[in-house]
Write an enzyme that holds these catalytic residues in place. Structure first.
Site, PDB file in Angstrom:
ATOM      1  N   LYS A  52       0.837  -1.211   0.000  1.00  0.00           N
ATOM      2  CA  LYS A  52       0.000   0.000   0.000  1.00  0.00           C
ATOM      3  C   LYS A  52       0.868   1.256   0.000  1.00  0.00           C
ATOM      4  CE  LYS A  52      -3.557  -2.467   2.677  1.00  0.00           C
ATOM      5  NZ  LYS A  52      -4.190  -2.609   4.016  1.00  0.00           N
ATOM      6  N   GLN A  96      -3.812  -1.373  10.511  1.00  0.00           N
ATOM      7  CA  GLN A  96      -3.842  -2.669   9.845  1.00  0.00           C
ATOM      8  C   GLN A  96      -4.309  -3.759  10.812  1.00  0.00           C
ATOM      9  OE1 GLN A  96      -3.301  -3.175   6.572  1.00  0.00           O
ATOM     10  NE2 GLN A  96      -3.524  -5.387   6.666  1.00  0.00           N
ATOM     11  N   ASP A 119     -10.683   3.040   5.739  1.00  0.00           N
ATOM     12  CA  ASP A 119     -11.021   1.615   5.789  1.00  0.00           C
ATOM     13  C   ASP A 119     -12.531   1.387   5.782  1.00  0.00           C
ATOM     14  OD1 ASP A 119      -9.115  -0.437   5.800  1.00  0.00           O
ATOM     15  OD2 ASP A 119      -8.449   0.051   7.832  1.00  0.00           O
TER      16      ASP A 119
HETATM   17  N1  GUN Z   1      -6.527  -6.658   7.236  1.00  0.00           N
HETATM   18  C1  GUN Z   1      -7.028  -7.390   6.216  1.00  0.00           C
HETATM   19  N2  GUN Z   1      -7.756  -6.598   5.386  1.00  0.00           N
HETATM   20  C2  GUN Z   1      -7.695  -5.355   5.898  1.00  0.00           C
HETATM   21  C3  GUN Z   1      -8.231  -4.099   5.488  1.00  0.00           C
HETATM   22  O1  GUN Z   1      -8.942  -3.966   4.479  1.00  0.00           O
HETATM   23  N3  GUN Z   1      -7.937  -3.038   6.283  1.00  0.00           N
HETATM   24  C4  GUN Z   1      -7.188  -3.150   7.404  1.00  0.00           C
HETATM   25  N4  GUN Z   1      -6.968  -2.064   8.133  1.00  0.00           N
HETATM   26  N5  GUN Z   1      -6.680  -4.297   7.818  1.00  0.00           N
HETATM   27  C5  GUN Z   1      -6.932  -5.388   7.056  1.00  0.00           C
END
Ligand code: GUN
Length: 292
Positions: A52, A96, A119
């Site tokens: 990302k 995350q 998110d």
């Molecule tokens: N862990 C797995 N998928 C995601 C997501 O879309 N956002 C976040 N913050 N953590 C994740």
């Protein structure tokens, strides 16, 4: 002709649209900013956040990652969020998942300023999604699945959709999204989960089958209606006896399902790239809304 839904190619289309919006912001002297918070050393999370960050940099989005030790307490994490919520450099904030035991993820997500919640996990944004309001943030993986379906020309209106998995990150928000009125939705959605009586019977009626329960190669060919569109959200690390190491597989037994599917996402190269594309688009949306 291939029946693959090329997530990388569709994600590139979204990135082109996003970079135009980044340029417009830059012209106004605004650089979109995205703060990642990673707690502990979960190896998969390290990889995901790294991907990302790289994409953000490519698009001209400023990002930074705060890595906190796995011993971090929930109050310490919430205090960091208070600071980031106040900091005008950050238009988007992403913690995350998973977070270490002892930290309650739902309380953490609810502590992010909903205007910076790229998110889409804050209860306010979850509620807006359920109500069909457009101003909020749609979680990135569900948004990416919808985008893949729409951009691949899949008929959504009236389609029977079966989602395997009822998680807060994919299954539940994806169902909320696809039941809405509108050309990119209007589906009849069933969520199946571990207590569902006859999972196979539900799957066999699906025009669109979406596997998001985190069970390696769970979806076999006898569960798929010929011609169905199959979306594989799963990422599972399993032992690989041929190397003595491990390998990644999805929730779909790809080799046996691909020949009977109408269309299918490869994995990797399907949902993953589109999830990142949606995160970047959400960050730009946050920057636009916060500086309007
Ligand atoms: N862990 C797995 N998928 C995601 C997501 O879309 N956002 C976040 N913050 N953590 C994740």
């Amino acid at each position: 002709m291939t029946n693959l839904i090329d997530g990388r190619a569709f994600a590139r289309e979204v990135h082109v649209e996003t970079s135009v919006r980044v340029s417009n912001l830059l012209q106004r002297g605004i650089r979109p900013g995205l703060l990642f918070i990673r707690v502990g050393e979960d190896p998969a999370s390290q990889v995901y956040v790294g991907m990302k960050e790289r994409k953000a940099a490519e698009l001209g989005i400023h990002s930074e990652t705060r890595v906190l030790p796995s011993t971090t307490s929930e109050p310490e994490l919430l205090a960091l969020l208070d600071e980031a919520n106040q900091d005008p450099r950050w238009h988007g904030i992403l913690v995350q998942a998973p977070v270490p035991a002892g930290i309650e993820a739902t309380r953490v997500f609810a502590h992010v300023d909903p205007r910076k919640d790229v998110d889409g996990f804050h209860p306010l944004n979850a509620g807006r999604l359920l109500l069909g309001e457009l101003g909020g943030f749609i979680p990135c993986t569900p948004g990416g699945v919808q985008e893949l379906l729409f951009r691949s020309g899949t008929t959504l209106s009236g389609a029977e959709v079966v989602i395997l998995g009822r998680g807060n990150i994919v299954g539940k928000p994806l169902a909320s999204l696809l039941i809405q009125r509108g050309t990119r939705a209007n589906c009849t959605v069933t969520i199946v989960h571990s207590a569902t009586r006859d999972i196979r019977a539900h799957c066999q009626r699906a025009d669109i089958l979406i596997a998001a329960m985190g069970s390696p190669e769970f979806v076999r060919k006898d569960m798929v209606k010929p011609g169905a569109v199959v979306i594989d959200v799963g990422v599972n690390r399993i032992p690989d006896p041929s190397t003595g190491g491990t390998r990644l597989v999805g929730d779909v037994a790809f080799a046996e399902v691909q020949p009977i599917a109408g269309k299918i996402t490869p994995n990797p190269g399907g949902v993953g790239p589109m999830t990142i594309a949606m995160l970047m688009a959400n960050t730009v949306k946050a920057a636009e809304q916060l500086t309007a």
